[in-house]
Enzyme design. Structure first.
Site, short mmCIF file in Angstrom:
data_model
loop_
_atom_site.label_atom_id
_atom_site.label_comp_id
_atom_site.label_asym_id
_atom_site.label_seq_id
_atom_site.Cartn_x
_atom_site.Cartn_y
_atom_site.Cartn_z
N ARG A 264 0.85 -1.21 0.00
CA ARG A 264 0.00 0.00 0.00
C ARG A 264 0.88 1.25 0.00
NH1 ARG A 264 -5.14 2.08 1.38
NH2 ARG A 264 -5.17 3.65 3.02
N TYR A 296 3.47 10.85 2.31
CA TYR A 296 4.17 10.19 1.20
C TYR A 296 4.99 11.16 0.38
CZ TYR A 296 1.21 6.22 2.29
OH TYR A 296 0.59 5.18 2.93
#
Length: 317
Positions: A264, A296
């Site tokens: 993920r 991220y």
């Protein structure tokens, strides 16, 4: 009202009003059971008897284990204090107490931990390490391709039924067809539904499993609607999915500690590195807030720094 009954009323409230997932509700019950036990030892019998001193004492106890239970890490302790704050806020709003002793007791701050992602090359090796010559091999390849192709949580993947996936890859312009993209309906935290695309590699792997693998597994069961079946024809478990991934990572000789969440994280990181907008990634991951997804961007910024340092003639020295 007694303490135990007042806690039960709160749990019923959050379960109905907020539609929390079963795992989240279990965590709430665990955290508040520990809080009740702490209060009972302190001689508290009713919500109105609780003071700020009790709340701060509990915060210290879960951090150092002085209440006789296992000390909690920063994140678990923060989750527990959030549950306690919600409990007291509810009691105050409902008139069970005249004050909120937890209002200014804040959970400990966790350090920002960057998600662990593996490289595109490592993902490719991982996926290719899974054999696809048996029913279970086809399933394993489809499951891992699916996780990386969609960024789904492992709980979302194992909870899927066949009807949640629309695989339309057979028709193509070259053959005169008008096949549409493969998509999947995922149910995330709080039963929130989202529809995400399934890439061509993932779609082909799922299609191969549906045609050549799943019928053989389903024949051993009792008509289970689950997409991913175990060897007995029942729904595959999260633990089995972990085992499948660990075995593939071992065959691929990936040194990093790989978990379903690694795929993920890699999904999100690789999308951002490829130029995807952070809000698009947010929708694909099913994050309620873009702030959660923005972690991220730190990963990709670190990648840029490493490439710059290695490639620019005056970056180091």
């Amino acid at each position: 009202m007694g303490l135990n009954r007042a806690v039960i009323e709160y749990l019923q409230h959050v379960g109905v009003e907020r539609g929390l997932a079963a795992n989240t509700m279990s965590a709430y019950r665990r955290d508040l059971d520990r809080y009740q036990q702490f209060l009972a030892v302190s001689g508290v019998q009713a919500p109105a008897d609780i003071t700020r001193h009790h709340v701060t004492g509990f915060a210290r106890a879960i951090a150092d284990g002085s209440d006789g239970s296992t000390p909690l890490g920063v994140r678990s302790a923060a989750r527990t204090i959030v549950a306690v704050r919600g409990l007291h806020k509810f009691w105050a709003l409902e008139g069970m107490t005249t004050t909120d002793p937890a209002a200014d007791v804040h959970p400990p701050m966790a350090g920002r931990r960057l998600p662990k992602a593996i490289s595109v090359d490592e993902v490719t090796r991982l996926l290719e390490a899974v054999g696809a010559d048996t029913a279970t091999g086809l399933r394993d390849r489809a499951l891992l391709e699916f996780l990386y192709s969609t960024g789904a949580r492992i709980s979302e993947a194992v909870g899927l039924d066949v009807d949640d996936v629309a695989v339309e890859t057979s028709a193509s312009p070259a053959s005169g067809g008008t096949g549409g993209p493969a998509v999947v309906r995922l149910f995330g935290k709080g039963s929130k539904e989202r529809v995400v695309p399934l890439g061509s590699y993932g779609a082909r792997a799922v299609q191969a499993y549906l045609v050549r693998g799943r019928p053989l597994l389903a024949a051993k069961g009792k008509g289970n609607p689950a997409l991913f079946l175990n060897a007995r024809g029942g729904r595959i478990s999260r633990q089995s999915a972990w085992t499948i991934l660990k075995a593939a990572a071992g065959k691929a000789e990936i040194g990093a500690d790989v978990s379903p969440h690694t795929l993920r994280h890699s999904f999100a990181t690789h999308l951002l590195e490829g130029g995807a907008d952070v809000r698009v990634v947010q929708e694909l991951l099913g994050h309620a807030s873009v702030t959660t997804t923005q972690v991220y961007t730190l990963v990709t910024a670190e990648t840029l720094r490493e490439v710059y340092a290695a490639a620019h003639p005056r970056a180091l020295g």
